[in-house]
Design a protein around this motif. Structure first.
Motif, PDB file in Angstrom:
ATOM      1  N   GLN A   1     -12.376  -9.061  -0.079  1.00 49.49           N
ATOM      2  CA  GLN A   1     -12.408  -7.684  -0.976  1.00 49.49           C
ATOM      3  C   GLN A   1     -12.673  -8.114  -2.515  1.00 49.49           C
ATOM      4  O   GLN A   1     -13.817  -6.314  -2.883  1.00 49.49           O
ATOM      5  CB  GLN A   1     -10.796  -8.018  -1.504  1.00 49.49           C
ATOM      6  CG  GLN A   1      -9.330  -7.227  -0.585  1.00 49.49           C
ATOM      7  CD  GLN A   1      -9.361  -6.621   0.204  1.00 49.49           C
ATOM      8  OE1 GLN A   1     -10.110  -5.774   0.965  1.00 49.49           O
ATOM      9  NE2 GLN A   1      -9.052  -5.142  -0.249  1.00 49.49           N
TER      10      GLN A   1
ATOM     11  N   ALA B   1      -5.652  -3.563  -1.112  1.00 47.17           N
ATOM     12  CA  ALA B   1      -5.470  -3.512  -2.224  1.00 47.17           C
ATOM     13  C   ALA B   1      -5.539  -5.394  -2.762  1.00 47.17           C
ATOM     14  O   ALA B   1      -5.106  -6.027  -2.722  1.00 47.17           O
ATOM     15  CB  ALA B   1      -4.081  -3.265  -3.433  1.00 47.17           C
TER      16      ALA B   1
ATOM     17  N   CYS C   1      -8.393  -2.854  -7.413  1.00 43.68           N
ATOM     18  CA  CYS C   1      -8.664  -2.219  -6.053  1.00 43.68           C
ATOM     19  C   CYS C   1      -7.769  -1.255  -5.171  1.00 43.68           C
ATOM     20  O   CYS C   1      -7.304  -2.353  -4.991  1.00 43.68           O
ATOM     21  CB  CYS C   1     -10.121  -2.514  -5.616  1.00 43.68           C
ATOM     22  SG  CYS C   1     -10.688  -1.834  -4.074  1.00 43.68           S
ATOM     23  N   ILE C   2      -8.287  -0.189  -4.717  1.00 41.87           N
ATOM     24  CA  ILE C   2      -6.887   0.171  -3.990  1.00 41.87           C
ATOM     25  C   ILE C   2      -7.900   0.668  -3.195  1.00 41.87           C
ATOM     26  O   ILE C   2      -8.454   1.493  -3.537  1.00 41.87           O
ATOM     27  CB  ILE C   2      -5.802   1.015  -4.525  1.00 41.87           C
ATOM     28  CG1 ILE C   2      -4.738   0.016  -5.781  1.00 41.87           C
ATOM     29  CG2 ILE C   2      -4.762   1.541  -3.312  1.00 41.87           C
ATOM     30  CD1 ILE C   2      -4.276   0.786  -6.310  1.00 41.87           C
ATOM     31  N   ASP C   3      -7.459   0.523  -1.690  1.00 42.18           N
ATOM     32  CA  ASP C   3      -8.536   1.537  -0.554  1.00 42.18           C
ATOM     33  C   ASP C   3      -7.927   3.042  -0.669  1.00 42.18           C
ATOM     34  O   ASP C   3      -6.668   3.233  -0.855  1.00 42.18           O
ATOM     35  CB  ASP C   3      -7.474   1.186   1.081  1.00 42.18           C
ATOM     36  CG  ASP C   3      -8.331  -0.167   1.106  1.00 42.18           C
ATOM     37  OD1 ASP C   3      -8.227  -0.595   2.310  1.00 42.18           O
ATOM     38  OD2 ASP C   3      -9.005  -0.872   0.299  1.00 42.18           O
TER      39      ASP C   3
ATOM     40  N   GLN D   1      -4.504   4.752   0.758  1.00 44.99           N
ATOM     41  CA  GLN D   1      -2.997   3.662   0.064  1.00 44.99           C
ATOM     42  C   GLN D   1      -3.236   4.569  -1.402  1.00 44.99           C
ATOM     43  O   GLN D   1      -2.362   4.061  -1.596  1.00 44.99           O
ATOM     44  CB  GLN D   1      -3.387   2.657  -0.079  1.00 44.99           C
ATOM     45  CG  GLN D   1      -3.388   1.519   1.494  1.00 44.99           C
ATOM     46  CD  GLN D   1      -2.271   2.680   2.470  1.00 44.99           C
ATOM     47  OE1 GLN D   1      -1.653   2.975   2.611  1.00 44.99           O
ATOM     48  NE2 GLN D   1      -3.106   2.592   4.198  1.00 44.99           N
ATOM     49  N   GLN D   2      -4.297   5.627  -1.748  1.00 48.08           N
ATOM     50  CA  GLN D   2      -4.365   6.143  -2.921  1.00 48.08           C
ATOM     51  C   GLN D   2      -3.186   7.076  -3.398  1.00 48.08           C
ATOM     52  O   GLN D   2      -2.970   7.656  -2.100  1.00 48.08           O
ATOM     53  CB  GLN D   2      -5.511   6.672  -3.205  1.00 48.08           C
ATOM     54  CG  GLN D   2      -6.400   5.326  -4.201  1.00 48.08           C
ATOM     55  CD  GLN D   2      -7.797   5.895  -4.320  1.00 48.08           C
ATOM     56  OE1 GLN D   2      -7.869   6.943  -4.642  1.00 48.08           O
ATOM     57  NE2 GLN D   2      -8.639   4.502  -4.083  1.00 48.08           N
TER      58      GLN D   2
END
Length: 350
Positions: free
Chosen positions: A39, A80, A96-98, A101-102
Motif C-alpha cells: 500500500q 486503505a 491513503c484511501i482508494d 472507496q472515497q
C-alpha cells in the motif's frame, strides 16, 4: 434517529475490517506487514524515499510501539492504510484511501481511530500534505479542528508544495466525540443501528448466562413493543460496570407473570424465587426475546469510557434507556463500536 446520515434505500453492504498492526506483526513479518508495504509503495512516484522510510522508521517504530499502522480491508481486499506516530506531538504520517472507496466516511473513521490511539500521550497532533489536497479537503480537516495550514520547512515531495496543519489534541478529540455517532451510524447496517435502539442494564451473572446460551429472555415490568427488531446494547451492572455486547430484540410478549414463567421459565435463566421476587404484585410483565447475542472483543469498562469521554461518565440506567437522545451514551457506545471494528460500507446500486 434514522437520518444521522441518510442511506440510499437501494444499498448493498460489504464487510469492512480495520486491522491494527502492532509489535508482533513486525517480529513475525506477517502478511499484514506485506500488505502495508504494498500500500505504501504505491506512493513511491510522489515520495521517492518512502520505502526507505517504511523500513527504517515505520517498522522499527511499530516494533518499539512508537508508531501504529492500520489497514482497511473491504471483503478482504486492501482499500486503505494509515500510519500514526505516537508522542506528545503526535503525527498522522500517512493516510491513503482508494479512489473507489472515497466519500464513504473512511477518512472520518481512520482519523477517529488514530485519535483514539494518540489520546494517551498527545497534547498536539499534526500532519503534512500537498497544498492541492489541503484546498480540496479543507472542510473535512476543519471538521476535526484543523483550520489552518502553512508551508512546511521540510518538503517531502520534490515538485509540490507541502503544507503542515497542527492543532491541540483536545480540540481534535472534542470534534471526534461530536462526529463519532454519525460516523458509526454511517458504517453500520441500518437494521443494527445503535441509535434506533436501547441500552439495557443486566446483572453480571445473567450476562454470563447469555454468553453461555443459557438465557435468551429478559424480563421487564415496563417496556414497549416499539423496540421490536431493534438493537439492544448490553451493559453489565456492578461490579462489572462495562458494555459487554449487543443483541437484537426478536420478540416481545406481554402477559401475566404466571403465564410468562409457565411458558418461558426455562429461557429466562433465573430461579423461580428470583422471578417471583422481581415480578412482585405486577399484573403483567414483558418477556423480551433476544437473538444474535455477540460480545465485544473485550468488555468496555465505564472507567475507560469516562476517560475517553473527558470525564463525562454516563449514568447507567436502572432498566434501559433509548440511545436516540442520550448524547453521552450514544458517544460511549460509538467508542465501543470503534474499538470493536464493526463496520460496513455502502454502495449505491443504479
Amino acid at each position: 434517529m434514522r437520518d444521522l446520515f441518510t442511506k440510499n434505500m437501494f444499498a448493498q453492504n460489504s464487510d469492512l475490517t480495520v486491522l491494527r498492526l502492532g509489535r508482533e506483526d513486525v517480529l513475525k513479518m506477517t502478511e499484514k506487514i506485506s500488505t502495508l508495504s504494498m500500500q505504501v509503495s504505491k506512493h513511491e512516484g510522489f515520495y521517492p524515499n518512502i520505502n526507505d522510510w517504511l523500513k527504517k522508521r515505520v517498522l522499527p517504530g511499530i516494533k518499539n510501539q512508537t508508531r501504529v499502522a492500520y489497514l482497511g480491508l473491504n471483503n478482504g481486499k486492501p482499500v486503505a492504510s494509515a500510519i500514526l506516530k505516537l508522542s506528545s506531538d503526535a503525527k498522522i504520517c500517512h493516510l491513503c484511501i482508494d479512489h473507489s472507496q472515497q466519500n464513504r466516511h473512511l477518512g472520518d473513521l481512520f482519523f477517529s481511530m488514530m485519535a483514539l490511539d494518540a489520546k494517551r500521550k498527545a497534547s498536539r497532533i499534526h500532519f503534512t500534505l500537498p497544498e492541492r489536497l489541503w484546498l480540496e479537503k479543507r472542510e473535512f480537516f476543519k471538521s476535526f479542528g484543523f483550520c489552518e495550514a502553512r508551508k512546511t520547512r521540510r518538503q517531502y515531495r520534490p515538485t509540490k508544495d507541502e503544507m503542515v496543519s497542527s492543532v491541540g489534541f483536545n480540540i481534535m478529540w472534542k470534534n471526534v466525540l461530536e462526529k463519532l455517532p454519525k460516523i458509526i451510524n454511517a458504517l453500520t447496517p441500518s437494521n443494527e443501528s445503535i441509535f434506533n435502539g436501547i441500552l439495557m442494564s443486566i446483572r453480571p451473572e445473567y450476562i454470563r448466562k447469555m454468553q453461555a446460551g443459557q438465557k435468551v429472555v429478559e424480563v421487564r415490568k415496563r417496556f414497549s413493543t416499539k423496540w421490536l427488531g431493534c438493537r439492544v446494547t448490553l451493559y453489565s451492572s456492578s461490579p462489572d460496570q462495562a458494555i459487554y455486547g449487543y443483541a437484537t430484540i426478536e420478540k416481545i410478549i406481554k402477559d401475566t407473570p404466571r403465564t410468562i414463567w409457565t411458558q418461558y421459565g426455562d429461557l429466562i435463566g433465573v430461579e423461580k424465587k428470583v422471578f417471583d421476587d422481581y415480578s412482585g404484585s405486577s399484573n403483567q410483565i414483558y418477556a423480551i426475546f433476544l437473538k444474535d447475542f455477540k460480545t465485544y472483543l473485550n468488555p468496555v469498562y465505564l472507567s475507560h469510557l469516562s476517560y475517553l469521554l473527558n470525564g463525562r461518565c454516563p449514568r447507567p440506567p436502572e432498566s434501559y434507556i433509548s440511545l436516540e437522545h442520550n448524547i453521552d451514551w450514544s458517544r460511549a457506545v460509538s467508542i465501543a463500536e470503534l474499538l470493536h471494528n464493526r463496520f460496513w460500507l455502502y454502495t449505491t446500486v443504479i
